[in-house]
Design a protein around this motif. Structure first.
Motif, PDB file in Angstrom:
ATOM      1  N   GLY A 116      12.524  -5.218  20.610  1.00  0.00           N
ATOM      2  CA  GLY A 116      13.623  -4.112  21.180  1.00  0.00           C
ATOM      3  C   GLY A 116      15.017  -4.209  20.449  1.00  0.00           C
ATOM      4  N   GLN A 117      14.927  -4.758  19.701  1.00  0.00           N
ATOM      5  CA  GLN A 117      16.299  -4.725  18.914  1.00  0.00           C
ATOM      6  C   GLN A 117      16.531  -3.407  18.049  1.00  0.00           C
ATOM      7  OE1 GLN A 117      16.715  -8.318  16.466  1.00  0.00           O
ATOM      8  NE2 GLN A 117      16.591  -9.628  18.484  1.00  0.00           N
ATOM      9  N   ASP A 118      17.701  -3.283  17.654  1.00  0.00           N
ATOM     10  CA  ASP A 118      18.136  -2.144  16.954  1.00  0.00           C
ATOM     11  C   ASP A 118      17.628  -1.827  15.594  1.00  0.00           C
ATOM     12  OD1 ASP A 118      19.241   0.579  16.501  1.00  0.00           O
ATOM     13  OD2 ASP A 118      21.247  -0.302  15.793  1.00  0.00           O
ATOM     14  N   VAL A 119      16.467  -1.543  15.526  1.00  0.00           N
ATOM     15  CA  VAL A 119      15.860  -1.557  14.085  1.00  0.00           C
ATOM     16  C   VAL A 119      14.676  -0.149  14.113  1.00  0.00           C
ATOM     17  CG1 VAL A 119      13.878  -2.812  14.540  1.00  0.00           C
ATOM     18  CG2 VAL A 119      14.578  -2.296  12.319  1.00  0.00           C
ATOM     19  N   GLU A 120      15.153   0.642  13.043  1.00  0.00           N
ATOM     20  CA  GLU A 120      14.144   2.055  12.932  1.00  0.00           C
ATOM     21  C   GLU A 120      12.896   1.767  12.910  1.00  0.00           C
ATOM     22  OE1 GLU A 120      15.397   5.057  14.029  1.00  0.00           O
ATOM     23  OE2 GLU A 120      17.374   4.305  14.349  1.00  0.00           O
ATOM     24  N   LEU A 121      11.822   2.379  13.529  1.00  0.00           N
ATOM     25  CA  LEU A 121      10.499   2.419  13.238  1.00  0.00           C
ATOM     26  C   LEU A 121      10.222   2.405  11.589  1.00  0.00           C
ATOM     27  CD1 LEU A 121       7.451   1.712  14.127  1.00  0.00           C
ATOM     28  CD2 LEU A 121       7.227   4.204  14.772  1.00  0.00           C
ATOM     29  N   HIS A 122      10.624   3.615  11.252  1.00  0.00           N
ATOM     30  CA  HIS A 122      10.310   4.171   9.676  1.00  0.00           C
ATOM     31  C   HIS A 122      10.760   3.124   8.891  1.00  0.00           C
ATOM     32  CE1 HIS A 122      14.421   5.788  10.159  1.00  0.00           C
ATOM     33  NE2 HIS A 122      14.628   5.515   8.997  1.00  0.00           N
ATOM     34  N   ASP A 123      12.010   2.245   9.051  1.00  0.00           N
ATOM     35  CA  ASP A 123      12.300   1.167   8.376  1.00  0.00           C
ATOM     36  C   ASP A 123      11.321   0.003   8.265  1.00  0.00           C
ATOM     37  OD1 ASP A 123      14.806   2.589   7.347  1.00  0.00           O
ATOM     38  OD2 ASP A 123      15.925   1.706   9.013  1.00  0.00           O
ATOM     39  N   VAL A 124      10.899  -0.479   9.482  1.00  0.00           N
ATOM     40  CA  VAL A 124       9.627  -1.391   9.601  1.00  0.00           C
ATOM     41  C   VAL A 124       8.445  -0.882   8.875  1.00  0.00           C
ATOM     42  CG1 VAL A 124       8.374  -2.705  11.348  1.00  0.00           C
ATOM     43  CG2 VAL A 124      10.578  -2.266  11.873  1.00  0.00           C
ATOM     44  N   MET A 125       7.939   0.165   8.967  1.00  0.00           N
ATOM     45  CA  MET A 125       6.883   0.612   8.109  1.00  0.00           C
ATOM     46  C   MET A 125       7.078   0.526   6.585  1.00  0.00           C
ATOM     47  SD  MET A 125       4.741   0.983  10.545  1.00  0.00           S
ATOM     48  CE  MET A 125       3.385   1.544   9.791  1.00  0.00           C
ATOM     49  N   ILE A 126       8.285   1.059   6.402  1.00  0.00           N
ATOM     50  CA  ILE A 126       8.564   0.823   4.910  1.00  0.00           C
ATOM     51  C   ILE A 126       8.397  -0.547   4.055  1.00  0.00           C
ATOM     52  CG2 ILE A 126      10.302   1.164   2.992  1.00  0.00           C
ATOM     53  CD1 ILE A 126      11.021   3.841   4.575  1.00  0.00           C
ATOM     54  N   SER A 127       9.020  -1.284   5.179  1.00  0.00           N
ATOM     55  CA  SER A 127       9.082  -2.833   4.753  1.00  0.00           C
ATOM     56  C   SER A 127       7.793  -3.442   4.672  1.00  0.00           C
ATOM     57  CB  SER A 127       9.932  -3.394   5.691  1.00  0.00           C
ATOM     58  OG  SER A 127      10.069  -4.752   5.686  1.00  0.00           O
ATOM     59  N   ALA A 128       6.875  -3.028   5.622  1.00  0.00           N
ATOM     60  CA  ALA A 128       5.623  -3.381   5.745  1.00  0.00           C
ATOM     61  C   ALA A 128       4.742  -2.976   4.418  1.00  0.00           C
ATOM     62  CB  ALA A 128       4.982  -3.191   7.136  1.00  0.00           C
ATOM     63  N   GLN A 129       4.961  -1.933   4.046  1.00  0.00           N
ATOM     64  CA  GLN A 129       4.167  -1.372   3.047  1.00  0.00           C
ATOM     65  C   GLN A 129       4.715  -1.972   1.710  1.00  0.00           C
ATOM     66  OE1 GLN A 129       1.615   1.001   2.705  1.00  0.00           O
ATOM     67  NE2 GLN A 129       1.458   0.311   4.857  1.00  0.00           N
ATOM     68  N   LYS A 130       6.019  -2.092   1.676  1.00  0.00           N
ATOM     69  CA  LYS A 130       6.315  -2.800   0.388  1.00  0.00           C
ATOM     70  C   LYS A 130       5.793  -4.090   0.241  1.00  0.00           C
ATOM     71  CE  LYS A 130      10.789  -0.578  -0.187  1.00  0.00           C
ATOM     72  NZ  LYS A 130      12.261  -0.632  -0.332  1.00  0.00           N
ATOM     73  N   ALA A 131       5.874  -4.866   1.508  1.00  0.00           N
ATOM     74  CA  ALA A 131       5.141  -6.232   1.423  1.00  0.00           C
ATOM     75  C   ALA A 131       3.719  -6.089   0.978  1.00  0.00           C
ATOM     76  CB  ALA A 131       5.675  -6.875   2.834  1.00  0.00           C
ATOM     77  N   SER A 132       3.033  -5.326   1.546  1.00  0.00           N
ATOM     78  CA  SER A 132       1.631  -5.005   1.265  1.00  0.00           C
ATOM     79  C   SER A 132       1.294  -4.607   0.070  1.00  0.00           C
ATOM     80  CB  SER A 132       0.975  -4.000   2.361  1.00  0.00           C
ATOM     81  OG  SER A 132      -0.363  -3.742   2.092  1.00  0.00           O
ATOM     82  N   ILE A 133       1.959  -3.992  -0.753  1.00  0.00           N
ATOM     83  CA  ILE A 133       1.779  -3.563  -2.065  1.00  0.00           C
ATOM     84  C   ILE A 133       2.277  -4.665  -3.068  1.00  0.00           C
ATOM     85  CG2 ILE A 133       3.026  -1.876  -4.024  1.00  0.00           C
ATOM     86  CD1 ILE A 133       3.147   0.168  -1.687  1.00  0.00           C
ATOM     87  N   ALA A 134       3.193  -5.439  -2.604  1.00  0.00           N
ATOM     88  CA  ALA A 134       3.697  -6.385  -3.496  1.00  0.00           C
ATOM     89  C   ALA A 134       2.578  -7.658  -3.615  1.00  0.00           C
ATOM     90  CB  ALA A 134       5.062  -7.101  -3.081  1.00  0.00           C
ATOM     91  N   LEU A 135       1.967  -7.766  -2.269  1.00  0.00           N
ATOM     92  CA  LEU A 135       0.684  -8.770  -2.370  1.00  0.00           C
ATOM     93  C   LEU A 135      -0.140  -8.199  -3.153  1.00  0.00           C
ATOM     94  CD1 LEU A 135      -0.008 -11.403  -1.173  1.00  0.00           C
ATOM     95  CD2 LEU A 135      -0.689 -10.382   1.015  1.00  0.00           C
TER      96      LEU A 135
END
Length: 102
Positions: A61-80
């Motif tokens: 519940g910390q101050d982070v936007e959902l779309h930033d989390v999703m973008i970060s996850a997609q970047k990590a997935s694509i890199a892997l």
């Protein structure tokens, strides 16, 4: 005479000597390739770690936007996925070289 000086290839003659001096030894090339792979894998690991941290922040519940989390996850997935494809191609190439008759 001025036209001949424009098309003088003497400066280009030294270029092949320069190319011969710049070529790395097989050991240097191997070390350079190894360090490149290590850096690429570390970059993928950093993207995975960043994605994990952002996901953890979202869950807590910390101050982070959902779309930033999703973008970060997609970047990590694509890199892997890209890393795995490169690995598969390298294994394929190695197996093909091993199958070559001597």
């Amino acid at each position: 005479m001025a036209i001949q000086s424009i098309y003088n290839t003497a400066p280009l003659a030294g270029l092949s000597k320069l190319d011969a001096q710049v070529k790395p030894t097989p050991y240097e090339a191997q070390q350079s390739f190894g360090s490149f792979l290590k850096a690429a894998i570390q970059d993928v690991n950093a993207k995975q770690h960043e994605s994990d941290v952002m996901t953890q922040k979202l869950v807590l519940g910390q101050d982070v936007e959902l779309h930033d989390v999703m973008i970060s996850a997609q970047k990590a997935s694509i890199a892997l996925n890209a890393t795995m494809e490169v690995r598969n191609k390298m294994v394929e190439a190695y197996q093909e070289i091993i199958r070559m008759p001597v």
